[in-house]
Design a protein around this motif. Structure first.
Motif, PDB file in Angstrom:
ATOM      1  N   LEU A   1      33.715  33.543  37.073  1.00 20.40           N
ATOM      2  CA  LEU A   1      32.822  34.500  37.336  1.00 20.40           C
ATOM      3  C   LEU A   1      33.492  35.982  36.816  1.00 20.40           C
ATOM      4  O   LEU A   1      34.799  36.062  36.586  1.00 20.40           O
TER       5      LEU A   1
ATOM      6  N   CYS B   1      32.207  30.210  39.965  1.00 17.62           N
ATOM      7  CA  CYS B   1      30.993  30.283  40.418  1.00 17.62           C
ATOM      8  C   CYS B   1      30.692  29.236  41.516  1.00 17.62           C
ATOM      9  O   CYS B   1      30.976  27.953  41.197  1.00 17.62           O
TER      10      CYS B   1
ATOM     11  N   ARG C   1      29.487  43.203  42.710  1.00 21.25           N
ATOM     12  CA  ARG C   1      28.901  41.665  42.554  1.00 21.25           C
ATOM     13  C   ARG C   1      29.562  41.257  41.258  1.00 21.25           C
ATOM     14  O   ARG C   1      30.046  41.845  40.509  1.00 21.25           O
TER      15      ARG C   1
ATOM     16  N   HIS D   1      30.454  42.486  37.543  1.00 17.15           N
ATOM     17  CA  HIS D   1      29.245  42.718  37.095  1.00 17.15           C
ATOM     18  C   HIS D   1      28.899  44.314  37.263  1.00 17.15           C
ATOM     19  O   HIS D   1      28.799  45.090  36.521  1.00 17.15           O
ATOM     20  N   ASP D   2      28.481  44.518  38.587  1.00 14.80           N
ATOM     21  CA  ASP D   2      28.104  45.732  39.052  1.00 14.80           C
ATOM     22  C   ASP D   2      28.394  45.858  40.557  1.00 14.80           C
ATOM     23  O   ASP D   2      29.164  45.248  41.117  1.00 14.80           O
TER      24      ASP D   2
ATOM     25  N   ARG E   1      23.787  33.373  37.278  1.00 16.07           N
ATOM     26  CA  ARG E   1      23.724  33.796  38.504  1.00 16.07           C
ATOM     27  C   ARG E   1      24.481  35.049  38.859  1.00 16.07           C
ATOM     28  O   ARG E   1      25.492  35.160  38.115  1.00 16.07           O
ATOM     29  N   ASN E   2      24.154  35.967  39.749  1.00 13.73           N
ATOM     30  CA  ASN E   2      24.846  37.167  40.274  1.00 13.73           C
ATOM     31  C   ASN E   2      25.233  36.738  41.627  1.00 13.73           C
ATOM     32  O   ASN E   2      24.367  36.111  42.250  1.00 13.73           O
ATOM     33  N   HIS E   3      26.338  37.157  42.116  1.00 10.38           N
ATOM     34  CA  HIS E   3      26.678  36.833  43.611  1.00 10.38           C
ATOM     35  C   HIS E   3      27.350  38.143  43.811  1.00 10.38           C
ATOM     36  O   HIS E   3      28.273  38.901  43.442  1.00 10.38           O
ATOM     37  N   ARG E   4      27.002  38.680  45.259  1.00  5.35           N
ATOM     38  CA  ARG E   4      27.631  39.808  46.218  1.00  5.35           C
ATOM     39  C   ARG E   4      28.766  39.216  46.575  1.00  5.35           C
ATOM     40  O   ARG E   4      28.874  38.033  47.073  1.00  5.35           O
TER      41      ARG E   4
ATOM     42  N   HIS F   1      29.156  38.396  38.007  1.00  4.24           N
ATOM     43  CA  HIS F   1      28.338  37.275  37.279  1.00  4.24           C
ATOM     44  C   HIS F   1      28.843  36.121  36.737  1.00  4.24           C
ATOM     45  O   HIS F   1      30.015  36.136  36.202  1.00  4.24           O
TER      46      HIS F   1
END
Length: 126
Positions: free
Chosen positions: A52, A45, A77, A55-56, A85-88, A79
């Protein structure tokens, strides 16, 4: 937001024989390979330094200036369970926030600097 990959092959985009479907397929394939390589390296992260996890996905429309077309890419993405936090995970050729596909590294750098400056200005006034 995390960026991965490399600059695009300009010859591909300048080939007028390719339709938008062929360009989209090529860009998505390159991005998927870069993403798999990125995840194999156990990414951390950028906010807290913990690992990380997948996620989706979300779709992103990307304007390709040299081919004068718009394609839709499936963006992944990730997580961080530690900070929540989520990150693209954006491909390097997509300029953050502007959703424009750049043909040169110089355009990527210039647009990124403009985006960061405008973001920092908003933070100072907000």
């Amino acid at each position: 937001m995390i960026t991965i990959g490399q600059a695009l092959n300009n010859d591909l985009l300048k080939n007028t024989d390719l339709d938008s479907t062929a360009i989209q397929y090529h860009l998505q394939s390159e991005y998927n390979q870069d993403y798999d390589h990125f995840m194999a390296g156990h990414p951390v992260c950028p906010d807290c330094g913990h690992r990380l996890y997948r996620h989706d996905t979300c779709n992103r429309s990307v304007k390709i200036q040299s081919a004068q077309t718009v394609v839709s890419l499936t963006i992944r993405r990730v997580h961080c369970p530690h900070c929540g936090r989520n990150h693209r995970v954006l491909p390097l050729f997509v300029i953050p926030s502007f959703q424009i596909c750049s043909d040169t590294a110089a355009e990527i750098i210039s647009a990124s600097q403009q985006w960061k400056a405008s973001f920092q200005a908003v933070q100072r006034t907000g």
